[in-house]
Design a protein around this motif. Structure first.
Motif, short mmCIF file in Angstrom:
data_model
loop_
_atom_site.label_atom_id
_atom_site.label_comp_id
_atom_site.label_asym_id
_atom_site.label_seq_id
_atom_site.Cartn_x
_atom_site.Cartn_y
_atom_site.Cartn_z
N PRO A 72 -37.94 1.66 12.86
CA PRO A 72 -39.42 0.38 13.31
C PRO A 72 -39.38 1.08 14.16
CG PRO A 72 -37.14 -0.90 12.86
CD PRO A 72 -36.84 0.31 12.49
N MET A 73 -39.56 1.07 15.32
CA MET A 73 -39.90 1.80 17.29
C MET A 73 -40.47 3.23 16.35
SD MET A 73 -37.93 0.16 19.27
CE MET A 73 -37.73 0.80 20.59
N ARG A 74 -39.76 3.85 14.91
CA ARG A 74 -40.51 5.10 15.62
C ARG A 74 -39.77 6.35 16.51
NH1 ARG A 74 -40.15 4.12 10.40
NH2 ARG A 74 -42.57 3.50 9.00
N ARG A 75 -38.64 6.35 17.17
CA ARG A 75 -38.66 6.99 18.07
C ARG A 75 -37.33 6.20 18.38
NH1 ARG A 75 -37.22 3.94 22.44
NH2 ARG A 75 -38.11 2.09 22.89
N VAL A 76 -36.13 7.27 18.73
CA VAL A 76 -34.85 7.28 19.11
C VAL A 76 -35.08 6.47 20.26
CG1 VAL A 76 -34.17 8.93 17.94
CG2 VAL A 76 -34.49 9.05 19.70
N THR A 77 -33.31 6.12 20.25
CA THR A 77 -32.90 5.04 21.42
C THR A 77 -32.79 5.86 22.75
OG1 THR A 77 -31.77 3.08 20.33
CG2 THR A 77 -31.81 3.40 22.34
N THR A 78 -33.07 6.11 23.60
CA THR A 78 -33.06 6.84 25.22
C THR A 78 -31.48 6.55 25.78
OG1 THR A 78 -34.20 5.46 26.68
CG2 THR A 78 -35.28 6.93 25.16
N PRO A 79 -31.18 7.12 25.89
CA PRO A 79 -29.61 7.21 27.37
C PRO A 79 -30.42 6.24 28.46
CG PRO A 79 -30.62 9.25 26.65
CD PRO A 79 -31.84 8.76 26.58
N GLU A 80 -31.41 5.81 29.06
CA GLU A 80 -31.77 5.10 29.79
C GLU A 80 -32.02 3.55 29.32
OE1 GLU A 80 -33.22 9.03 31.12
OE2 GLU A 80 -33.66 7.47 29.59
N GLU A 81 -31.90 3.34 27.82
CA GLU A 81 -32.07 1.73 27.40
C GLU A 81 -30.25 1.73 27.10
OE1 GLU A 81 -36.56 2.12 24.65
OE2 GLU A 81 -34.67 3.79 24.33
N PHE A 82 -29.92 2.70 26.74
CA PHE A 82 -28.48 2.28 26.22
C PHE A 82 -28.25 2.05 27.84
CE2 PHE A 82 -28.35 4.58 22.91
CZ PHE A 82 -27.42 3.67 22.48
N ALA A 83 -28.48 2.55 29.25
CA ALA A 83 -28.26 1.57 30.36
C ALA A 83 -28.20 0.63 31.26
CB ALA A 83 -28.52 3.42 31.71
N ASP A 84 -29.36 0.11 30.58
CA ASP A 84 -29.95 -0.96 30.74
C ASP A 84 -29.38 -1.98 29.84
OD1 ASP A 84 -31.99 0.19 31.92
OD2 ASP A 84 -33.65 -0.10 30.41
N ALA A 85 -28.88 -1.63 29.07
CA ALA A 85 -28.04 -2.70 28.23
C ALA A 85 -26.39 -3.40 28.75
CB ALA A 85 -27.40 -2.60 26.76
N VAL A 86 -26.16 -2.05 28.57
CA VAL A 86 -24.91 -1.86 29.84
C VAL A 86 -24.66 -2.66 31.50
CG1 VAL A 86 -23.11 -0.13 31.21
CG2 VAL A 86 -23.73 0.37 28.91
N LEU A 87 -26.56 -2.54 31.59
CA LEU A 87 -26.18 -3.01 33.39
C LEU A 87 -26.24 -4.12 33.39
CD1 LEU A 87 -28.74 -0.56 35.38
CD2 LEU A 87 -26.55 -0.77 35.51
N PHE A 88 -26.75 -4.58 31.92
CA PHE A 88 -27.04 -6.31 31.93
C PHE A 88 -26.34 -6.99 31.59
CE2 PHE A 88 -26.58 -9.51 28.54
CZ PHE A 88 -27.83 -10.83 29.45
N PHE A 89 -25.23 -6.45 30.87
CA PHE A 89 -23.17 -7.02 30.90
C PHE A 89 -22.81 -6.89 32.34
CE2 PHE A 89 -24.89 -6.00 26.22
CZ PHE A 89 -24.24 -7.58 25.84
#
Length: 88
Positions: free
Chosen positions: A49-66
């Motif tokens: 739906p976002m018409r793009r793939v998730t970036t490593p930075e976005e994964f890192a953001d989620a890890v940092l949140f947890f």
């Protein structure tokens, strides 16, 4: 997306079994030059739906949140970070 290397006859059968959400793609995943990012990451991105793939930075953001204090009340979750590719 269903990848096949030599099973060209089986890929359409799997598509028929699983429906229109399956896109058979022939590529040797052990050979980086077999599939260009343009042809493969664009097909993947166009499926989200976002018409793009998730970036490593976005994964890192989620890890940092947890890892942060803001997640102190989170006690076990399955987080899908795929830009909407998998629809629950």
């Amino acid at each position: 997306m269903v990848n096949y290397r030599k099973s060209e006859a089986l890929a359409p059968a799997l598509k028929e079994e699983l429906g229109d959400r399956v896109l058979p793609i022939q590529a040797d995943v052990t050979d980086a030059s077999a599939a260009t990012p343009q042809s493969v990451f664009d097909l993947i991105a166009s499926s989200t739906p976002m018409r793009r793939v998730t970036t490593p930075e976005e994964f890192a953001d989620a890890v940092l949140f947890f890892l942060s204090p803001w997640a102190r009340a989170v006690t076990g979750q399955n987080l899908i970070m795929d830009g909407g590719l998998v629809k629950a």
